[in-house]
Structures are given as structure tokens and as C-alpha cells.
Write a protein that holds these residues in place. Structure first.
Motif, mmCIF file in Angstrom:
data_model
loop_
_atom_site.group_PDB
_atom_site.id
_atom_site.type_symbol
_atom_site.label_atom_id
_atom_site.label_comp_id
_atom_site.label_asym_id
_atom_site.label_seq_id
_atom_site.Cartn_x
_atom_site.Cartn_y
_atom_site.Cartn_z
ATOM 1 N N ASP A 40 17.065 11.066 11.363
ATOM 2 C CA ASP A 40 17.616 11.035 11.270
ATOM 3 C C ASP A 40 18.801 11.627 12.236
ATOM 4 O OD1 ASP A 40 19.562 8.843 9.993
ATOM 5 O OD2 ASP A 40 20.608 10.660 9.398
ATOM 6 N N TYR A 41 17.772 12.805 12.584
ATOM 7 C CA TYR A 41 19.086 13.399 13.693
ATOM 8 C C TYR A 41 18.456 13.933 14.749
ATOM 9 C CZ TYR A 41 20.027 15.046 8.980
ATOM 10 O OH TYR A 41 20.217 15.594 7.063
ATOM 11 N N LEU A 42 17.276 12.454 15.243
ATOM 12 C CA LEU A 42 17.506 12.709 16.562
ATOM 13 C C LEU A 42 17.110 10.740 17.352
ATOM 14 C CD1 LEU A 42 13.159 13.505 15.988
ATOM 15 C CD2 LEU A 42 15.421 15.146 16.513
ATOM 16 N N GLY A 43 17.469 11.310 18.280
ATOM 17 C CA GLY A 43 17.903 10.009 19.393
ATOM 18 C C GLY A 43 17.069 9.771 20.662
ATOM 19 N N THR A 44 16.559 8.652 21.144
ATOM 20 C CA THR A 44 15.734 8.881 21.671
ATOM 21 C C THR A 44 16.869 8.428 22.975
ATOM 22 O OG1 THR A 44 13.963 7.843 21.076
ATOM 23 C CG2 THR A 44 13.640 7.591 23.154
ATOM 24 N N ARG A 45 16.179 9.474 24.292
ATOM 25 C CA ARG A 45 17.317 9.059 25.691
ATOM 26 C C ARG A 45 15.912 8.642 26.792
ATOM 27 N NH1 ARG A 45 21.328 14.253 26.828
ATOM 28 N NH2 ARG A 45 22.756 14.004 25.170
ATOM 29 N N SER A 46 15.015 9.060 26.702
ATOM 30 C CA SER A 46 13.981 8.407 27.523
ATOM 31 C C SER A 46 12.156 8.123 27.316
ATOM 32 C CB SER A 46 14.587 9.454 28.699
ATOM 33 O OG SER A 46 12.938 8.742 29.723
ATOM 34 N N ARG A 47 11.559 7.070 27.514
ATOM 35 C CA ARG A 47 10.217 8.002 26.563
ATOM 36 C C ARG A 47 9.694 7.212 28.311
ATOM 37 N NH1 ARG A 47 9.748 8.936 22.356
ATOM 38 N NH2 ARG A 47 10.914 7.827 20.045
ATOM 39 N N SER A 48 8.327 7.461 28.602
ATOM 40 C CA SER A 48 7.646 7.423 30.090
ATOM 41 C C SER A 48 6.069 7.228 29.434
ATOM 42 C CB SER A 48 7.934 7.902 31.462
ATOM 43 O OG SER A 48 7.555 9.252 30.670
ATOM 44 N N ARG A 85 12.643 12.393 26.299
ATOM 45 C CA ARG A 85 13.826 13.132 25.901
ATOM 46 C C ARG A 85 14.406 12.818 24.956
ATOM 47 N NH1 ARG A 85 17.259 16.627 29.321
ATOM 48 N NH2 ARG A 85 15.758 16.974 29.939
ATOM 49 N N ILE A 86 14.809 13.773 24.543
ATOM 50 C CA ILE A 86 15.440 13.541 22.252
ATOM 51 C C ILE A 86 16.758 14.143 22.408
ATOM 52 C CG2 ILE A 86 14.739 13.285 20.190
ATOM 53 C CD1 ILE A 86 12.787 11.916 21.568
ATOM 54 N N LYS A 87 17.647 13.847 21.499
ATOM 55 C CA LYS A 87 19.011 14.225 21.454
ATOM 56 C C LYS A 87 18.716 14.397 20.547
ATOM 57 C CE LYS A 87 23.416 15.098 21.636
ATOM 58 N NZ LYS A 87 23.918 16.317 21.975
ATOM 59 N N THR A 88 19.210 15.796 19.640
ATOM 60 C CA THR A 88 19.299 16.781 18.300
ATOM 61 C C THR A 88 20.777 16.614 18.212
ATOM 62 O OG1 THR A 88 18.810 17.979 19.560
ATOM 63 C CG2 THR A 88 17.172 17.765 18.776
ATOM 64 N N HIS A 89 20.696 15.989 17.024
ATOM 65 C CA HIS A 89 22.268 16.363 16.149
ATOM 66 C C HIS A 89 22.082 17.641 15.324
ATOM 67 C CE1 HIS A 89 23.046 11.969 18.085
ATOM 68 N NE2 HIS A 89 21.311 11.987 17.517
ATOM 69 N N LEU A 90 22.159 18.991 16.165
ATOM 70 C CA LEU A 90 21.904 19.915 15.778
ATOM 71 C C LEU A 90 23.629 19.660 14.359
ATOM 72 C CD1 LEU A 90 20.968 22.055 18.166
ATOM 73 C CD2 LEU A 90 19.743 20.442 15.972
ATOM 74 N N ASP A 91 24.422 19.639 14.425
ATOM 75 C CA ASP A 91 25.799 20.092 14.007
ATOM 76 C C ASP A 91 25.922 19.501 12.587
ATOM 77 O OD1 ASP A 91 27.063 21.549 15.564
ATOM 78 O OD2 ASP A 91 27.923 19.422 16.551
ATOM 79 N N GLY A 141 25.112 18.652 25.592
ATOM 80 C CA GLY A 141 24.589 19.320 24.462
ATOM 81 C C GLY A 141 23.007 19.791 24.505
ATOM 82 N N SER A 142 22.550 19.190 22.839
ATOM 83 C CA SER A 142 21.433 20.057 23.176
ATOM 84 C C SER A 142 20.329 18.337 22.962
ATOM 85 C CB SER A 142 21.379 20.444 21.139
ATOM 86 O OG SER A 142 19.904 20.030 21.077
ATOM 87 N N SER A 143 19.682 18.893 23.544
ATOM 88 C CA SER A 143 17.900 17.937 23.909
ATOM 89 C C SER A 143 16.740 18.979 23.574
ATOM 90 C CB SER A 143 18.541 16.527 24.704
ATOM 91 O OG SER A 143 19.414 16.272 25.122
#
Length: 434
Positions: A410-418, A277-283, A370-372
Motif C-alpha cells: 500500500d506504500y508503493l506505486g509503480t512508475r515503470s516496468r520493463s 521504477r517504484i515510488k515509495t510513500h515514505l511519509d 521525491g522518493s523512488s
């Protein structure tokens, strides 16, 4: 906006919301929305039926490519809706024969009710069936004394990527379901874990309840225009299939399924699955010019005339070549940019073939913050996923380029991995060495 267009948007929003919520009431609302305003409920099957004989299905759970519709460019297209069910195992250790039979019969019920994907006729435009795979996490496999070479626990992936090991999802198993119709996914879920008595007109004989419990639901949508409809960001191009505004899934970035299929060992014919599950920093992403975003997404050697607004001019090929990879340092010095597709191509094999195959990449519709998006890939060995993901890192390259111009990382942030083992179909019901 014309009245019929507004109604269509409203119906799509209702379907998306129903899938994210789940349950019998959401299923009824979703079925009504997908039937359309002039269609009445019917006792007849709403979708093509599946098969009674499992021998008519492929041996691989992950055999999807021949059963997905093709785009206008001739490449396989992911279905519009995905449902990911994170499961805890509630059964015996070791699993009993009765528990294995229960799981297998429940899954066969889905295959009797719905055809496998679009069937072998992929000339249409809709996947009006169901695709799914059941994978087992390392923590389940440890409990039943199965060691799988090439399956790393998610904590290892996170540590190798300098990410927080606490972001490892605590699943025992995962069921990934895929269809162009959200009501198909909801109906399958209700048949497996609810009280639905029939599924597409087929009696429900077994469920997964008592053996598995759903601990996490993730939902996603993908397709032309869907991100702009689902996300509160006016900068997303109206026709873009992904939230960052460009196409993916070109023929030269989609390897054949054989590349992702294990050829030897106890689970030959199976694969491994990595779900993130990846967060995207769209702004931040959309503060840049289109030209810069285009070059960061693909390669600084790409020109707008060849790419277009969302990659629509590239047809079936991303334009990424071995020369783009070999010239990475020179192109970075010339343009001050390193491309994302250019970087991940550096992790291809000796035949310049990608090592991982996408299985879902949908905008997360259950994300209230937000955007994920949900990114799922299959590969013979999770270390291949690690190699591709590591190729995205800025410190893998000796170039003087700012992080915010170094692909999309640089515009992605990890929230979860499995991570999961996806056995071949014959071994999918509670594998065990005990």
C-alpha cells in the motif's frame, strides 16, 4: 558534526549528483571527489585491471554472486552505485557482422579495463571493479524474429497486476552497470557513448554509438546510511540501507544463481531481467510505529528483541519460515497485520527457495519528484517475477486486514516496468534469427 564527517557527506553528495547528471564534466568531478583531497591525478590505473582473454570470465553475464563482497553476516552485498541505461537500437535489421563485432568489442573493452566486480577475492569490503549485463527487450527480439519462452512483454506484467500498460518502458535494450565507485560507472558510460579515449589506462577501441542510443538514464545508491543522506525525510533511520528503514537480502531470501539461470533452449545459460521504477510513500509509512512497520515489513510473529531497529539483530537469516506462511491467516487474525516478507515467501518453490534474485535495489538519485527506487531482478521466467509480485497483493489473501497493514504494497506505486532477455556472454552481441 566533526569536520571530517561533514566533508565525507559533502563528497558523497557530489558523487551522487555527478552520477545522476552524467557526462565528461561530471566524471572529472566524481573522480576528484572519490580520489580524496590529498590524492593527485595519475596516469596509472586507478582500479584493478580486467582480463584480455574473455575465457577467464564466467559464461553468464549475470554471474555476479562470486564477485560481490560479503557483508559482516556472510551474505552477498549489492554495490553502492547502479547505473541503468535504457537503449534504443539504431542498427540494421538483421544486425550485420560488423555491428555485432562493434558491440562485442565495446563490451570487451570494459572487461579489459576493469576487473569483474571485486575479483574472486570477496574478503575485502569494496567492489572496486565493474559488473554489468546487457539485456534485450521483447520489442527488439520481435524485430529480429526471436521468440523467447518465459519472457513476457512489460505490458503483460502490468495488465496482470492491474497496473497501467502505458507504464511499460519503451526500451530496445538495457545496460545495467554496478560498482562501489560511481566514477567507474561514469567512465564506462563515457567510453561506450562519449569521447573518452582511454579507460582505466586501456585504449578505447570501439563504442556502442551508432548501434545503440541512450534514451533513459537511471541512477541509484544503496548501503548503510545512504537513504537517510539522499532523501529529504528525517524519519529514515540513520543506519538503514533502504529507504523503508529495514535490511533485506538475507541468505534465505537470496537464492543461488542457478535458480535464475535458464538450463535449456537457445539461450541456455542466460536469464530474464525485470526492471521497475517504484515510488515509495515514505511519509505515510513512517506515520506508523516502529513495531507496526517491523511486523509489516517482515512478519507479525517477529519481535523487536530478535529484529532490532533496522533488522540488524537477525544476522544472515530473515526469520521467515514455512510455518510463518502456513500460519498467515491465524497471525493476521491475532495481530491485524500481514508481513511483506511473509507474503512473498508464499511464492517460493516446493523447496521453499525464492524464485527471483535481486540485482539492484537502489534509491533513485535521478528522481527530482521525491522518493523512488530501482528494483531489478533476474529469474528464468518473468512469470516467476509475476508470481512473487502478485503474492504482495492484498486480494490474494482471505484475511480481514486493512490495506495499510497488509505488508508494504500500500506504500508503493509503480512508475515503470520493463523486461529483457539477458543472453549468456557468448550471445550478448545483437542476437538474431535472421
Amino acid at each position: 558534526m566533526p569536520a571530517n564527517s561533514s566533508r565525507g557527506l559533502s563528497r558523497r553528495s557530489l558523487v551522487r549528483a555527478a552520477l545522476a547528471i552524467g557526462g565528461s564534466s561530471a566524471l572529472a568531478a566524481c573522480q576528484a571527489a572519490e580520489r580524496g583531497p590529498d590524492e593527485e591525478p595519475s596516469d596509472s590505473p586507478a582500479y584493478p585491471r580486467g582480463v584480455d582473454d574473455p575465457a577467464e570470465l564466467p559464461d553468464r553475464q549475470h554471474a555476479w554472486d562470486d564477485y560481490l563482497v560479503n557483508s559482516v553476516h556472510g551474505t552477498t552485498t549489492q554495490s553502492q552505485h547502479q547505473l541503468l541505461l535504457g537503449l534504443s537500437y539504431e542498427g540494421s535489421i538483421p544486425p550485420t557482422t560488423a555491428e555485432r563485432d562493434q558491440v562485442e568489442n565495446a563490451l570487451r573493452g570494459l572487461e579489459r579495463a576493469f576487473q569483474w566486480g571485486s575479483g574472486l577475492d570477496t574478503s575485502g569490503s569494496v567492489n572496486n571493479g565493474l559488473l554489468f549485463m546487457l539485456g534485450y527487450a521483447p520489442r527488439y527480439l520481435d524485430r529480429v524474429d526471436i521468440a523467447v519462452d518465459g519472457l513476457q512483454p512489460p505490458e503483460t506484467l502490468l495488465e496482470e497486476l492491474d497496473e497501467d500498460p502505458a507504464m511499460a518502458a519503451d526500451f530496445d535494450a538495457l545496460l545495467l552497470l554496478d560498482s562501489d565507485y560511481a566514477s567507474v560507472l561514469l567512465a564506462a558510460e563515457e567510453a561506450l557513448f562519449g569521447e573518452k579515449e582511454t579507460l582505466n589506462g586501456v585504449p578505447v577501441e570501439d563504442r556502442l554509438t551508432g548501434v545503440f542510443d541512450v534514451t533513459t538514464r537511471r541512477t541509484g545508491v544503496i548501503g548503510k546510511g545512504r537513504p537517510a543522506q539522499e532523501l529529504d525525510n528525517d524519519d529514515i533511520p540513520e543506519d538503514a540501507p533502504l529507504s523503508m528503514g529495514f535490511r533485506a537480502g538475507f541468505d534465505n531470501s537470496l537464492p543461488p544463481e542457478d535458480i535464475a539461470t535458464r538450463s535449456s533452449g537457445q539461450f541456455a545459460g542466460g536469464t530474464t531481467l525485470v526492471v521497475s521504477r517504484i515510488k515509495t510513500h515514505l511519509d505515510d509509512w513512517y506515520e506508523q510505529s516502529h513495531r507496526q512497520r517491523m511486523k509489516e515489513m517482515y512478519c507479525p510473529a517477529h519481535d523487536y528483541e530478535d529484529v532490532g531497529d533496522i533488522g540488524d539483530r537477525m544476522g544472515d537469516h530473515s526469520g521467515i519460515t514455512e510455518e510463518n506462511v502456513g500460519d498467515l491467516e491465524e497471525l493476521a487474525a491475532e495481530h491485524g497485520i500481514v508481513g511483506h516478507a511473509q507474503k512473498v515467501a508464499s511464492a517460493r518453490d516446493e523447496d521453499f527457495q525464492p524464485k527471483i534474485l535481486r540485482r539492484s535495489e537502489g534509491v533513485a538519485t535521478d528522481d527530482v519528484d521525491g522518493s523512488s527506487f530501482n528494483f531489478s531482478s533476474i529469474q528464468t521466467d518473468t512469470r516467476k517475477f509475476l508470481a512473487v509480485r502478485r503474492a504482495m497483493q492484498t486480494d490474494e489473501y482471505d484475511v480481514d486486514v486493512p490495506a495499510d497493514r497488509h505488508g508494504i504494497v500500500d506504500y508503493l506505486g509503480t512508475r515503470s516496468r520493463s523486461t529483457f532477455l539477458v543472453p549468456p556472454r557468448a550471445q550478448r552481441a545483437l542476437p538474431s534469427n535472421r
